[in-house]
Structures are given as C-alpha cells and as structure tokens.
Design a protein around this motif. Sequence first.
Motif, mmCIF file in Angstrom:
data_model
loop_
_atom_site.group_PDB
_atom_site.id
_atom_site.type_symbol
_atom_site.label_atom_id
_atom_site.label_comp_id
_atom_site.label_asym_id
_atom_site.label_seq_id
_atom_site.Cartn_x
_atom_site.Cartn_y
_atom_site.Cartn_z
ATOM 1 N N LEU A 97 0.842 -1.202 0.000
ATOM 2 C CA LEU A 97 0.000 0.000 0.000
ATOM 3 C C LEU A 97 0.878 1.254 0.000
ATOM 4 C CD1 LEU A 97 -2.616 -1.104 2.669
ATOM 5 C CD2 LEU A 97 -2.857 -1.175 0.213
ATOM 6 N N ASN A 98 0.287 2.348 -0.439
ATOM 7 C CA ASN A 98 1.008 3.625 -0.400
ATOM 8 C C ASN A 98 0.610 4.401 0.844
ATOM 9 O OD1 ASN A 98 2.044 3.060 -2.888
ATOM 10 N ND2 ASN A 98 0.598 4.341 -4.015
ATOM 11 N N ALA A 99 1.549 5.122 1.404
ATOM 12 C CA ALA A 99 1.227 5.965 2.560
ATOM 13 C C ALA A 99 1.977 7.286 2.447
ATOM 14 C CB ALA A 99 1.627 5.260 3.845
ATOM 15 N N THR A 100 1.339 8.337 2.900
ATOM 16 C CA THR A 100 1.977 9.652 2.896
ATOM 17 C C THR A 100 1.789 10.280 4.271
ATOM 18 O OG1 THR A 100 1.301 9.921 0.587
ATOM 19 C CG2 THR A 100 2.029 11.913 1.718
ATOM 20 N N VAL A 101 2.866 10.803 4.810
ATOM 21 C CA VAL A 101 2.760 11.516 6.085
ATOM 22 C C VAL A 101 3.367 12.893 5.864
ATOM 23 C CG1 VAL A 101 3.450 11.558 8.512
ATOM 24 C CG2 VAL A 101 3.066 9.366 7.378
ATOM 25 N N PHE A 102 2.598 13.926 6.100
ATOM 26 C CA PHE A 102 3.220 15.243 5.947
ATOM 27 C C PHE A 102 2.933 16.152 7.133
ATOM 28 C CE2 PHE A 102 -0.823 15.780 3.813
ATOM 29 C CZ PHE A 102 -1.216 17.085 4.099
ATOM 30 N N ALA A 103 3.955 16.959 7.443
ATOM 31 C CA ALA A 103 3.823 17.894 8.560
ATOM 32 C C ALA A 103 3.515 19.266 7.989
ATOM 33 C CB ALA A 103 5.117 17.932 9.354
ATOM 34 N N TYR A 104 2.495 19.903 8.527
ATOM 35 C CA TYR A 104 2.022 21.196 8.008
ATOM 36 C C TYR A 104 1.932 22.161 9.188
ATOM 37 C CZ TYR A 104 -1.253 24.442 5.722
ATOM 38 O OH TYR A 104 -1.860 25.553 5.183
ATOM 39 N N GLY A 105 2.448 23.348 9.035
ATOM 40 C CA GLY A 105 2.348 24.304 10.137
ATOM 41 C C GLY A 105 3.197 25.533 9.848
ATOM 42 N N SER A 106 3.051 26.556 10.673
ATOM 43 C CA SER A 106 3.791 27.792 10.408
ATOM 44 C C SER A 106 5.259 27.623 10.799
ATOM 45 C CB SER A 106 3.166 28.945 11.188
ATOM 46 O OG SER A 106 3.240 28.649 12.551
ATOM 47 N N THR A 107 6.056 28.585 10.425
ATOM 48 C CA THR A 107 7.483 28.487 10.701
ATOM 49 C C THR A 107 7.723 28.416 12.221
ATOM 50 O OG1 THR A 107 9.631 29.482 10.313
ATOM 51 C CG2 THR A 107 7.823 31.013 10.534
ATOM 52 N N GLY A 108 8.626 27.518 12.606
ATOM 53 C CA GLY A 108 8.970 27.382 14.030
ATOM 54 C C GLY A 108 7.948 26.618 14.850
ATOM 55 N N SER A 109 6.958 25.991 14.198
ATOM 56 C CA SER A 109 5.923 25.305 14.984
ATOM 57 C C SER A 109 6.304 23.863 15.330
ATOM 58 C CB SER A 109 4.588 25.330 14.229
ATOM 59 O OG SER A 109 4.742 24.688 12.988
ATOM 60 N N GLY A 110 7.436 23.364 14.759
ATOM 61 C CA GLY A 110 7.894 22.030 15.151
ATOM 62 C C GLY A 110 7.762 20.950 14.088
ATOM 63 N N LYS A 111 7.701 21.330 12.809
ATOM 64 C CA LYS A 111 7.557 20.315 11.747
ATOM 65 C C LYS A 111 8.812 19.441 11.642
ATOM 66 C CE LYS A 111 6.794 23.485 8.685
ATOM 67 N NZ LYS A 111 6.814 24.649 9.562
ATOM 68 N N THR A 112 9.973 20.105 11.540
ATOM 69 C CA THR A 112 11.213 19.336 11.391
ATOM 70 C C THR A 112 11.453 18.508 12.646
ATOM 71 O OG1 THR A 112 12.037 21.093 9.994
ATOM 72 C CG2 THR A 112 13.661 19.535 10.789
ATOM 73 N N TYR A 113 11.161 19.087 13.789
ATOM 74 C CA TYR A 113 11.325 18.343 15.039
ATOM 75 C C TYR A 113 10.463 17.076 14.998
ATOM 76 C CZ TYR A 113 11.917 17.387 19.995
ATOM 77 O OH TYR A 113 12.229 16.778 21.179
ATOM 78 N N TYR A 237 2.116 -19.623 -11.241
ATOM 79 C CA TYR A 237 2.350 -19.456 -12.674
ATOM 80 C C TYR A 237 3.418 -18.426 -13.007
ATOM 81 C CZ TYR A 237 -1.751 -22.332 -12.970
ATOM 82 O OH TYR A 237 -2.619 -23.366 -12.822
ATOM 83 N N ARG A 238 3.443 -17.373 -12.233
ATOM 84 C CA ARG A 238 4.488 -16.391 -12.492
ATOM 85 C C ARG A 238 4.722 -15.576 -11.237
ATOM 86 N NH1 ARG A 238 1.400 -12.132 -16.460
ATOM 87 N NH2 ARG A 238 -0.687 -12.622 -15.771
ATOM 88 N N SER A 239 5.816 -14.857 -11.238
ATOM 89 C CA SER A 239 6.148 -14.066 -10.052
ATOM 90 C C SER A 239 5.270 -12.842 -9.985
ATOM 91 C CB SER A 239 7.593 -13.617 -10.127
ATOM 92 O OG SER A 239 8.412 -14.730 -10.151
ATOM 93 N N GLN A 240 5.029 -12.407 -8.800
ATOM 94 C CA GLN A 240 4.212 -11.216 -8.608
ATOM 95 C C GLN A 240 5.004 -10.221 -7.768
ATOM 96 O OE1 GLN A 240 -0.134 -11.353 -7.754
ATOM 97 N NE2 GLN A 240 0.606 -10.943 -5.697
ATOM 98 N N VAL A 241 4.870 -8.974 -8.139
ATOM 99 C CA VAL A 241 5.596 -7.960 -7.375
ATOM 100 C C VAL A 241 4.595 -7.013 -6.734
ATOM 101 C CG1 VAL A 241 7.294 -6.098 -7.493
ATOM 102 C CG2 VAL A 241 7.506 -8.054 -9.010
ATOM 103 N N ILE A 242 4.750 -6.814 -5.450
ATOM 104 C CA ILE A 242 3.893 -5.848 -4.756
ATOM 105 C C ILE A 242 4.776 -4.652 -4.401
ATOM 106 C CG2 ILE A 242 2.598 -5.452 -2.627
ATOM 107 C CD1 ILE A 242 1.758 -8.295 -2.659
ATOM 108 N N ARG A 243 4.275 -3.466 -4.710
ATOM 109 C CA ARG A 243 5.102 -2.289 -4.448
ATOM 110 C C ARG A 243 4.387 -1.325 -3.505
ATOM 111 N NH1 ARG A 243 5.093 0.194 -9.250
ATOM 112 N NH2 ARG A 243 3.533 1.601 -8.443
ATOM 113 N N GLY A 244 4.965 -1.115 -2.342
ATOM 114 C CA GLY A 244 4.406 -0.149 -1.389
ATOM 115 C C GLY A 244 5.319 1.059 -1.323
ATOM 116 N N LYS A 245 4.719 2.219 -1.114
ATOM 117 C CA LYS A 245 5.538 3.431 -1.106
ATOM 118 C C LYS A 245 5.182 4.278 0.105
ATOM 119 C CE LYS A 245 6.554 5.110 -5.640
ATOM 120 N NZ LYS A 245 6.139 6.088 -6.610
#
Length: 729
Positions: A97-113, A237-245
């Motif tokens: 499965l695909n997953a996305t995690v993003f931090a959103y906030g004003s400058t200095g609010s602790g995203k990088t932390y 019958y054949r190989s299967q590839v599952i790709r998660g991101k």
Amino acid sequence: MPSIRAPATKKATTLTVAVKCRPLTEKERGRDIVRVNNNKEVVVLDPDLSKDYLDRIQNRTKERRYTFDYAFAPDSKNADVYERSISSTISGVVHGLNATVFAYGSTGSGKTYTMVGTEGDPGLMVLSLHTIFDFIKNDKSSDVFEVTCSYLEVYNEVIYDLLEKSSGHLELREDPEQGIIVAGLRCIKVNSADKILELLNVGNSRRKTDNTDANETSSRSHAVLEITVLRKQKRKYRSQVIRGKLALVDLAGSERASETNNGGQKLRDGANINRSLLALANCINALGKQHKKGLAYVPYRNSKLTRILKVGLSGNSQTVMIATISPADNQYHHTVNTLKYADRAKEIKTHIQKNIGTVDTHVSDYQRMIDSLQTEVSQLKTQLAEKETQLNTKPTERPVDDELSWLNTLSQETSENVQERINLQKAVFELEETNLRNRTELQHLDDGIAKQQAIENDGTVVQALLLRRQLVLDNIRDNDETGVIYQKEIEANEKRRCQLQEMIDEAISNNANKTYLRILSQYRLLGMTNTELQFEMAMRDQVIHNQRETQRNLWKLLMGLGLDEKQLLKLAAKQGITIEDWTMTPQLGLKDSRKTGHERSSHVPQSYANPSRTPPQNQEYGDSAHTYCREEHHSSYYFMSHNSPSTYMRLTRSSENWLGHGPSYSQKDEWNKISPGGTSCSEDPLRGQMMNRNSPTTPVNCKSIFPQPSVINVSRAKTNLSQAGSSPV
Ligand SMILES: Nc1ncnc2c1ncn2[C@@H]1O[C@H](COP(=O)(O)OP(=O)(O)OP(=O)(O)O)[C@@H](O)[C@H]1O
C-alpha cells in the motif's frame, strides 16, 4: 492458457489528521494559550486577556475549539505521535500500500522536530523506517524484499536531489502507473534503517536552512523522503511484485514577512514558500469542498509541491497530516489558520489499493518514447549549460557581455515558456474533464428530478436533488471561470512564445551564436513533442481505465451470481481461463486508523465465494456511483459516466470479447463509433486500443473515436499544440 486477475480492492478512506502542539521554547516569553483535551480536542484561548466575562459569554471571544483524530499536548514525545497516529499506516507499506505523512504548520511550529526529531526523541521518519525493517526482518514467508529510498527538496519551485552532492534541477513527469514522478531522481538500494538514516543525515545537511527571526534553523525548502518497498512473491504461474511506497514530507513553514524581518533572498524564499503553501491550502480547500459539493476542480498544477503531493492528497494513499502548532499567544493567528486547514483536511478522501504488478508487466510503448525524449531533452539542457560555460571561459569566442546575458535570458525564458505551456494545457484538460463529469451528473440529476416529480407528494427528495443540482452548477461555474483565466494565460504564453521565436530567428539570421541557438530551438521543439506524446498517453490511459472498470464490473457480476469458489473456478477452467490472486483479492489487510481498539479491525471479508457472505459493496471496489479514482486516469481527460446505463452496455460487450466471441456490432451507437475518416471502430479490451472493425487487427488512431465532447476538446488542444510546437524555432 489465458488468465484473468481478480481486481485489486479499493477502499475509500479519509485523511487522518493529528495535531501536535510543541512546548514553549526558552526564547518565548509569551503566554501559553493552547489546551489539548482527551487527546482529540484542541482549544485555542483568546490571546487578549483584557476581554471580560461579558465578552466571553456573549461570544465575543476569539477562543476556538476543534476536534481531530488525534491531538498531542506539548509534553508528548514523537514516539507517542507515531504509535497512535501512524504506525498502522506504515505497516501497510510492506503489504503493497502507499502511505503519505506530511507535517504542516507555520514556521517554528515544530515540523522538522516532528519529522526528523533528535537523538533523544527520534522523529517520524526515523521511527517509520525502523518499523519497515522490523517487519521485513520478522517476515516468515519466502518473499524477497527490496527497499529503495530517495530524498528530494523543492526550493524556490526547483526540485533538487538531496542524495546527490551537486544536484541539478530535476523535472516532474507523469507516469501512467505511478502517477507523478521526478525524472532523474536517485533511488538508492538500502538494506537497513541505519543506512537510510545515514542518507537522511547527509540529505538534511544539504537542505537549505536559514536563520530567521522566527526560527534559528528554519527550513527554506519542502523535503520529501520516499521509501519504496518491493516485495517479490513466487506464485504458481508467475512471479508477482507488490510495491508499497511511503512518502514522508517536511514542509517549509509559512511565515509573515512582517514577523520574520527578512529581506533580499530570504524575503524572496519566504514569498515562494508561501506561494506553494497557498497552492497546497487551495488544494486542501477544493478537496474538502469536494466532499460536500462533488467535483470541484483541484488546482494541483499551481506548484511543484502540490503535484508531488497529489497522490497523497487524493489518490491511492493512506495519508496522515500532522498539523504542528505553537502554544505561544503571539502565534494565535498562525495557530488558528493551521487548525482551520487541518479541520478541512479531515474531509479529504483517498482510495487505497494494493500496487500489484507482474514481473513481465511491460512498460507501454508511449512511455518508452516519452522517456527517450526526456533523456534527449535533458542531454540538450546539459549541452546548453556546457555551451554557456564555454561562452564564459573561452576569451576568443566570448561574445560581448550584452550578448551573453541576452542569450542567458533567452534560454531561461524559453525553458519557462515551454514548461508553463505544458502545465497550462494539462490544467485546462483536467478542468474540462472535471466539468464533463459535473455535466454528466447534472444530466442524471435532471432526469432524477423529472422522475421524482412525477411520483413524489411532499417533494423532499426533489428538494434534496435540487440542492445538489445547484451545488453542481456552482462547481461548473467556478470551473468555467478558472478555465477562462487559464485560456488567457495560454494566450499570453503563446504571445510570448512568438516573441521568443522571432528573437531567435533574427539572431540566427544575424549570425549570432548559431550552435547555441540551434540547441535552444531543438530543446523547445522536443519539449512540445513531449507534451503531445503525453496527451496521446492520457488517451491510452483512459482506454486502460475503462478496461479495468469493465473487469471490475465483470468481477462484481460474478460475485453476485452466488456461485461458490469451486463452481467459479470450474466455470473458468471450462472456458480455458485461469483466475489469479483469488484469495488475496478482497483482503486489504488494512486498519482504519480513525478507529480505535476493537473497532479497528475493519477488514474486508476474505472471500465472497460463500454465498451467505455479503457480496462486495460499492465502497470496496471504489464507490462506483460517485467516487472517481483519479489515480487511475490522472492524466486523462475523457470520462464516461460510471453510473450511467452504459456501464452495463460496456460490460456486455466487453464480456463477449473476453470470452473470445469477438466484438458484437449489434450494440448501441455508443459503441459503434465512426472515425472522421469514415472507419468504423470498436474497442479491443485486450489490446487496449480502438480497432478497425473491418480489419480487427488494425489499430485506429484513438483520438478520432472517443465520444463527441471529448473529441472537440482534443482537436482544439491539438490545434493549440501544433500551433505551439510544430515548427522548429
Ligand atoms: N516537541 C518539541 N519539543 C521540544 N522542542 C521542540 C519541539 N518541537 C519543536 N521544538 C523546537 O522548536 C523550534 C522550532 O522547531 P522546528 O525547527 O522543528 O520548526 P519548523 O516548523 O520545522 O520550522 P520551519 O518551518 O521554520 O523550518 C526548534 O528549536 C525545536 O527544537
């Protein structure tokens, strides 16, 4: 023996939104105005202490209250955030499965932390990586895993590879299978979390940061760490590839110029950061609106950031938004703004499904052509850069400064003009596609209203339908207005293109630096050819999409027959067909992170073979009535209604093809299309192409056989494109 694959199940899910409030820093002397209740509610107190009791009870207070999936108080650790809000999402990545995690906030609010963290309090990037490798280590199957990682930043609307020492500018490309990808981005194979962390540290040291009044080490770019897990399974019958991101995104912080005291480059950076964050906010707005209003146009194309985040925001991804806030009273406006967007993001829906491919899956011819064109374009760009260096260093060939700077400007403007054109043209198509769907819905609503009026007494259903009709009309009007703006921008772009062409022609005839100018011309031409091919591919995408839809419907029909697994397999074997991935199909193995405890195990049932079990619901196959999964035809602009009666028509016809009876020409006109040249054609689902009916092995140019409204769009686009790109400048 031919085989069919059971369709991968889709599950509609909403974005998980978690809010994290950081502690007051030592430098901040202000008052703490944020309260977190029950791990879900966030209260922002009125920063103005002078408000008296009367103001408060008369609701003149600026106090605000919001509820989220999760809320974390200042004393929470990153591990708490991880455990509660994203650990279950991350585990899905190992299962394709695909997953996305993003931090959103004003400058200095602790995203990088929050995303990167410290040694004592490792961030979400670090914790996620450990989870992935722990899963792989403890996996008892014979599957083979391959983990790769890439790390990029978007700085001032330019993409750089953080894993390359001196990365050049990278371009975005649309891939029919994977969505938006970054061409030329380095993907490194890794076999331990420590190796990725090492790369992460190297990448972070290359990231553009600066000291601002709001934050000593303010990130001036958006950073995206992407981990891909390939799982190779040996099948009968054949190989299967599952790709998660897994995409982990640390955004740059929004800021107010007045607060940061920035000037010069810092001010310009700030403006660019704000521009892309505004584009993100606009997408969140439109996506949130879609929940209530149906198909609003989502302006992903307005920035590189939103194009990169597109899958995470609306496509095949389980997505978590971590909104970071500061508790300081002087940050009240930023905090409330962030919470407003986070609140709206709760409405956003994505559709997750496993990414399954087979080893012998071949890349489409179109994609190969585009790839090779893009390589050529990038080589030409390098040549251009080399030529520029030569012009700078070789004194004998060195033109006067004026000419050099003129050439530089020309080259820069030509490149921007091409890129802008591509973007605008695609934006217009997407807009038209959205409105085509809106108009289809309008038509259905009108039919429904007419029918309902004939039978209803109290008019309640009619009222509801009329309300919906008005919303759809509003959407159409909004989208049309946006379309007019895009058309004006295309005209301006075209005008500029002509001016640039004249300048280059004149320079060539005046014997200026010929090689350089020729390369410039070639680059332009290839850029345009590239666009044309992408459009062709979009059409092809749609054919593939329709095929998938038909297959999905066929599958639904099979399930609805109430036969058990054995009977179905027997029936298939009689026709000489193998059914692959039977048991895996209805199982996504995913938890709804919004629920807790025992409610969480909302698995889709293992198999529908048992007639006593519920047949697949719409939602599990992508709510076919009203949900349109953009990830499957993200670059397409043809649309056929999913819930129109023609769905069945298509099914009947295609099923005949599937069973090897060849196309039936007795179907409705919809399927008996005539190309402008008079050739009758029909769609061959196995080839994914329109074929000449009189000679079923001869493909017919796709663009001539789609339904009327789309044909008009395409011809117009084609005209525009040929005007723009057919003659070398
Ligand atoms: N949970 C926390 N515990 C302790 N300190 C924190 C926490 N969150 C943030 N901080 C501190 O707050 C300051 C700003 O944090 P950070 O750099 O992560 O903000 P940001 O949102 O990424 O800012 P920008 O957008 O400007 O890059 C840093 O000094 C960081 O150490």
